[in-house]
Scaffold this motif. Sequence first.
Motif, PDB file in Angstrom:
ATOM      1  N   GLY A 182      23.873  25.131  23.161  1.00  0.00           N
ATOM      2  CA  GLY A 182      23.622  23.709  24.378  1.00  0.00           C
ATOM      3  C   GLY A 182      23.304  23.952  25.618  1.00  0.00           C
ATOM      4  N   ALA A 183      24.186  24.460  25.701  1.00  0.00           N
ATOM      5  CA  ALA A 183      24.306  24.672  27.758  1.00  0.00           C
ATOM      6  C   ALA A 183      24.125  26.184  27.913  1.00  0.00           C
ATOM      7  N   GLY A 184      24.384  26.881  27.950  1.00  0.00           N
ATOM      8  CA  GLY A 184      24.260  27.992  27.927  1.00  0.00           C
ATOM      9  C   GLY A 184      25.830  28.521  29.076  1.00  0.00           C
ATOM     10  N   TRP A 185      25.725  29.265  29.873  1.00  0.00           N
ATOM     11  CA  TRP A 185      26.782  30.131  30.626  1.00  0.00           C
ATOM     12  C   TRP A 185      27.367  28.826  31.253  1.00  0.00           C
ATOM     13  N   VAL A 186      28.572  28.371  31.301  1.00  0.00           N
ATOM     14  CA  VAL A 186      28.979  26.896  31.995  1.00  0.00           C
ATOM     15  C   VAL A 186      29.969  28.090  33.477  1.00  0.00           C
ATOM     16  N   PRO A 187      30.248  27.642  34.197  1.00  0.00           N
ATOM     17  CA  PRO A 187      30.944  28.912  35.661  1.00  0.00           C
ATOM     18  C   PRO A 187      32.232  27.549  35.114  1.00  0.00           C
ATOM     19  N   VAL A 188      33.133  28.273  35.505  1.00  0.00           N
ATOM     20  CA  VAL A 188      34.724  28.171  35.440  1.00  0.00           C
ATOM     21  C   VAL A 188      35.077  27.678  36.830  1.00  0.00           C
ATOM     22  N   HIS A 189      35.255  26.829  37.592  1.00  0.00           N
ATOM     23  CA  HIS A 189      35.174  26.628  38.902  1.00  0.00           C
ATOM     24  C   HIS A 189      36.200  27.187  38.887  1.00  0.00           C
ATOM     25  N   PRO A 190      37.210  27.246  40.568  1.00  0.00           N
ATOM     26  CA  PRO A 190      38.689  26.940  39.949  1.00  0.00           C
ATOM     27  C   PRO A 190      39.133  25.933  40.609  1.00  0.00           C
ATOM     28  N   HIS A 191      39.902  25.334  40.215  1.00  0.00           N
ATOM     29  CA  HIS A 191      40.528  24.085  40.032  1.00  0.00           C
ATOM     30  C   HIS A 191      42.212  24.330  40.816  1.00  0.00           C
ATOM     31  N   PRO A 192      42.123  24.034  42.331  1.00  0.00           N
ATOM     32  CA  PRO A 192      43.570  24.124  42.921  1.00  0.00           C
ATOM     33  C   PRO A 192      45.050  23.937  41.847  1.00  0.00           C
ATOM     34  N   SER A 225      41.589  33.717  41.701  1.00  0.00           N
ATOM     35  CA  SER A 225      41.992  33.434  42.902  1.00  0.00           C
ATOM     36  C   SER A 225      39.984  32.259  43.059  1.00  0.00           C
ATOM     37  N   GLN A 226      40.674  31.940  44.356  1.00  0.00           N
ATOM     38  CA  GLN A 226      39.703  30.412  44.444  1.00  0.00           C
ATOM     39  C   GLN A 226      38.018  30.680  45.044  1.00  0.00           C
ATOM     40  N   VAL A 252      55.148  31.379  41.964  1.00  0.00           N
ATOM     41  CA  VAL A 252      55.228  32.198  41.561  1.00  0.00           C
ATOM     42  C   VAL A 252      53.326  32.661  40.741  1.00  0.00           C
ATOM     43  N   VAL A 253      52.605  31.627  40.946  1.00  0.00           N
ATOM     44  CA  VAL A 253      51.386  32.334  40.917  1.00  0.00           C
ATOM     45  C   VAL A 253      50.863  32.843  42.138  1.00  0.00           C
ATOM     46  N   GLU A 254      51.710  32.806  43.354  1.00  0.00           N
ATOM     47  CA  GLU A 254      50.655  33.554  44.694  1.00  0.00           C
ATOM     48  C   GLU A 254      51.524  34.867  44.755  1.00  0.00           C
ATOM     49  N   GLU A 255      52.716  34.800  44.126  1.00  0.00           N
ATOM     50  CA  GLU A 255      53.380  35.529  44.761  1.00  0.00           C
ATOM     51  C   GLU A 255      52.777  37.222  42.942  1.00  0.00           C
ATOM     52  N   VAL A 256      52.445  36.831  41.714  1.00  0.00           N
ATOM     53  CA  VAL A 256      51.616  37.639  41.617  1.00  0.00           C
ATOM     54  C   VAL A 256      50.493  37.803  42.260  1.00  0.00           C
ATOM     55  N   GLU A 257      49.302  36.804  42.951  1.00  0.00           N
ATOM     56  CA  GLU A 257      48.462  37.432  43.459  1.00  0.00           C
ATOM     57  C   GLU A 257      48.758  38.496  44.114  1.00  0.00           C
ATOM     58  N   GLU A 258      49.629  38.229  45.400  1.00  0.00           N
ATOM     59  CA  GLU A 258      49.704  39.336  45.696  1.00  0.00           C
ATOM     60  C   GLU A 258      49.974  40.446  46.175  1.00  0.00           C
ATOM     61  N   GLU A 259      50.755  40.877  45.048  1.00  0.00           N
ATOM     62  CA  GLU A 259      51.194  41.868  44.237  1.00  0.00           C
ATOM     63  C   GLU A 259      49.662  42.701  43.329  1.00  0.00           C
ATOM     64  N   ALA A 260      48.921  41.384  42.935  1.00  0.00           N
ATOM     65  CA  ALA A 260      47.374  42.247  42.571  1.00  0.00           C
ATOM     66  C   ALA A 260      46.489  42.570  44.067  1.00  0.00           C
ATOM     67  N   LYS A 261      46.619  42.410  44.765  1.00  0.00           N
ATOM     68  CA  LYS A 261      46.132  42.648  45.527  1.00  0.00           C
ATOM     69  C   LYS A 261      46.447  43.695  47.003  1.00  0.00           C
ATOM     70  N   ALA A 278      29.791  38.152  49.204  1.00  0.00           N
ATOM     71  CA  ALA A 278      30.170  37.776  50.302  1.00  0.00           C
ATOM     72  C   ALA A 278      31.954  37.934  49.581  1.00  0.00           C
ATOM     73  N   ARG A 279      32.329  37.711  48.336  1.00  0.00           N
ATOM     74  CA  ARG A 279      33.820  37.810  48.412  1.00  0.00           C
ATOM     75  C   ARG A 279      34.810  38.449  47.212  1.00  0.00           C
ATOM     76  N   GLU A 280      35.904  39.107  47.421  1.00  0.00           N
ATOM     77  CA  GLU A 280      36.517  39.770  46.055  1.00  0.00           C
ATOM     78  C   GLU A 280      36.907  38.747  45.261  1.00  0.00           C
ATOM     79  N   ARG A 281      37.259  38.602  44.441  1.00  0.00           N
ATOM     80  CA  ARG A 281      37.745  37.890  43.074  1.00  0.00           C
ATOM     81  C   ARG A 281      38.535  38.305  42.192  1.00  0.00           C
ATOM     82  N   TYR A 282      39.927  37.933  42.127  1.00  0.00           N
ATOM     83  CA  TYR A 282      41.416  38.148  41.508  1.00  0.00           C
ATOM     84  C   TYR A 282      41.457  37.149  40.282  1.00  0.00           C
TER      85      TYR A 282
END
Length: 350
Positions: free
Chosen positions: A252-262, A241-242, A90-99, A293-297
């Motif tokens: 106290g920490a500032g901007w913290v990245p939310v790394h994609p988790h499969p 997307s990844q 379901v998640v993969e399909e919606v990302e493909e439609e966004a692309k 380097a990379r597009e993000r969705y």
Amino acid sequence: MATTLSEAYRDHPLHLHHIIPLDFSSLRTLPDSHAWPQSEDGDGDDDNHGIGSPIPIIDLMDPNAMELIGLACENWGAFQLKNHGIPLSVVEEVEEEAKRLFALPADRKLKALRSATGATGYGRARISPFFPKHMWHEGFTIMGSPCDDAKKIWPNDYAPFCTIMDNYQKQMKALADKLAHMIFNLLGGISEEQKRWINGSTNNLCEAVQLNFYPRCPEPNRAMGLAPHTDTSLLTILHQSQTNGLQIFKEGAGWVPVHPHPSSLVVHTGDILHILSNSRFRCALHRVMVNSARERYSVAYFYGPPVDHVVSPLVLDSLPRFRSLTVKEYIGIKAKNLRGALSLISMLKN
């Protein structure tokens, strides 16, 4: 007849120059209109910065999931959720439609351009008017059925897009209902009447799906994918997307990245839950950085009570920090004061 979320935005029109995105495919340099002051607290090419994420990762099947979600809402206003029950397909399909959508030529996408008084369709982020520079971003907003806007882009082939988006919205609502019940049980003291809207009809529920596209950027350190803001929603469920980009601000920490988790979804809290919890739960201040380097969705699902629902701070052993108001009233306040809306309804004396 109850007001819908889409109708709630009609009283707050935007100028077209805040709606029409640039044709990013034609750009090789960063235009001044999109050049932000260089940030000292993070940059766009951060794919290799840090290992893992300090944002809590919670297993919904964990017997202690409810308590862990409560702690994450208190300390972060955000968490990543695994074993959430949404099929990967379901998640993969919606990302493909966004692309598929964002890969279209600009003139095709502009056929579904959001109107000045509209809330759905193609365009810039709705927060754009509050910032002096534009964002490196294209969006497509869905409230209710996506078919009217999809028909403008694919007159003879809109059905697959609509079916996939409808299914995604249905699955996300079921997950959001489950999370809302857990959060309300944590808060305690909320009457059955006050939470009757959960599991109810979507006809006047404050729900929307937002497709986001962040193209590759020639100068990511001087650009901004999505400027810092909090969501109006009770909560937001995000598939990303990844590719790195999303960041949550933590004192106290500032901007913290939310790394994609499969296979995980990001959940973060919005203003409505912050008000309802009487400030116990944070409203996550977040932004999106871009890279060269990379597009993000990403696909955001916004969820909240109906627009005519009265939001009152839950007060057990303390004074209310905010005045009671309807969701529609708060939408109107925030439409004029993006960063100061909560302070305008504050009951605390300076």
